[in-house]
Design a protein around this motif. Structure first.
Motif: not given
Ligand SMILES: *Cc1c(COP(=O)(O)O)cnc(C)c1O
Length: 345
Positions: A32, A34, A38, A81, A163, A165, A202-203, A218-221, A330
């Motif tokens: 991820v 966005k 980050y 999304w 999907w 969240h 997510a993370s 779906r992983i960002g952090a 973040e």
């Molecule tokens: C930001 C986001 C993620 C990633 O979240 P992290 O906690 O940073 O891994 C995954 N899915 C959606 C829909 C998000 O908005």
């Protein structure tokens, strides 16, 4: 140079990605990206991740997804999304961006654009599994799926994924969300759909709750080395960025350091410890363009102070600082302004 620098490690980014992939396999990482990855900068990160074998990228909105797409070759997938304008939908369809769809109104606009362009949209249908933040409510799900299936049979779209969240507020809430999610997947299959890509986590949930992972995570952090606020340290994951600023003056016992609230440093962070050549020292005051740090013997102009980072000068992580002011890591990173130069090493 008297200005602060965010020094970012490609190597650590790769190590984090590898640690995440090892942890979640056989679930596939969607990186991820966005908020300009980050706050780390999107361009280099896409290239590095693609070289490391990342095959899915999440851009939040279509403009970000298109920036990611431009940096990639054709094999990788990009997912956006955010509910988008008709113009953005058209761009997404022309550039093979997968779309997350969380309302019937948006579904209809995507179908209309796909028909107009003679393209088949790749869509991931989003169930609201409890978060109440975009997503089709369970009561409306069957009608929504029926519309999507009709368009799929007509060739305007392909339902490639389902999907949702999670709140990640408690295991019990996330378990309840998973039940809603799995029921929604079943409903798509009963309606004749064959979604291959299921993604919920997510993370934090991807890391700690294997039973919740879908075929994609779906992983960002965690890839950027940002652990959860109030969460534990993570095996093999370290911050990829260190925020440093030089000593620009000496005032008695104190070092004056070239960073302040104009660089995006929250002034409420005064009182935390930062890293110096001799280890942790108190950050006494945060001004607009300079801050005051408790000095050390023999301190010199030009020496570097590290506000947050992996700990090499005794500094804390961005998340540890965030915890002091009731926010998340973040937020500390994405608030940094363009005054802070990003240096990728
Ligand atoms: C930001 C986001 C993620 C990633 O979240 P992290 O906690 O940073 O891994 C995954 N899915 C959606 C829909 C998000 O908005």
């Amino acid at each position: 140079m008297s200005r602060p620098i965010l020094r970012i490690s490609r190597g650590q980014f790769r190590e984090n990605i590898a640690a995440v992939q090892r942890r979640i396999t056989p679930s596939v990482l969607m990186l991820v990206m966005k908020d300009d990855a980050y706050g780390h900068g999107l361009g280099w990160a896409v290239e590095e991740a693609a070289e490391a074998g990342v095959s899915w990228f999440g851009g939040y909105d279509v403009p970000t997804a298109l920036r990611i797409r431009r940096a990639l070759s054709v094999g990788e997938r990009v997912f956006a999304w955010a509910t988008s304008t008709d113009g953005e939908i058209a761009e997404a369809l022309m550039h093979e961006v997968d779309l997350g769809i969380g309302t019937a109104e948006y579904l209809r606009r995507v179908i209309a654009r796909a028909r107009a362009l003679g393209r088949r949209a790749r869509v991931h249908l989003k169930i609201d599994s409890g978060l109440r933040r975009n997503g089709v409510l369970p009561a409306d799900w069957d009608a929504f799926v029926a519309e999507a299936r009709t368009a799929e049979d007509e060739g305007a779209l392909e339902i490639v994924g389902v999907w949702s969240h999670l709140s990640e507020a408690s295991d019990a809430e996330d378990d309840a969300s998973q039940e809603v999610f799995l029921a929604a997947v079943d409903a798509v299959r009963r309606a004749g759909g064959a979604p291959e890509l299921l993604h919920l986590t997510a993370s934090a949930a991807s890391w700690w709750r294997p039973e919740l992972r879908g075929s994609i995570s779906r992983i960002g952090a965690f890839c950027y080395g940002i652990r959860s606020a109030d969460g534990p340290e993570l095996d093999g994951i370290r911050p990829i960025a260190a925020l440093t600023a030089p000593v620009v003056g000496i005032d008695g016992e104190d070092a004056i350091v070239g960073i302040g609230s104009f660089d995006g440093l929250p002034s409420s962070l005064s009182g935390v410890e930062v890293g110096t050549p001799v280890g942790p020292r108190l950050l006494r005051v945060i001004g607009q363009t300079t801050s005051v740090v408790a000095g050390w013997s023999g301190m010199q102009r030009g020496e570097q102070v590290t506000v947050f980072g992996p700990g090499e000068q005794g500094e804390q992580s961005a998340t540890a600082l965030a915890e002091r002011i009731g926010t998340v890591g973040e937020e500390i990173l994405t608030r940094l302004t363009p005054r802070v130069r990003r240096v990728i090493v």
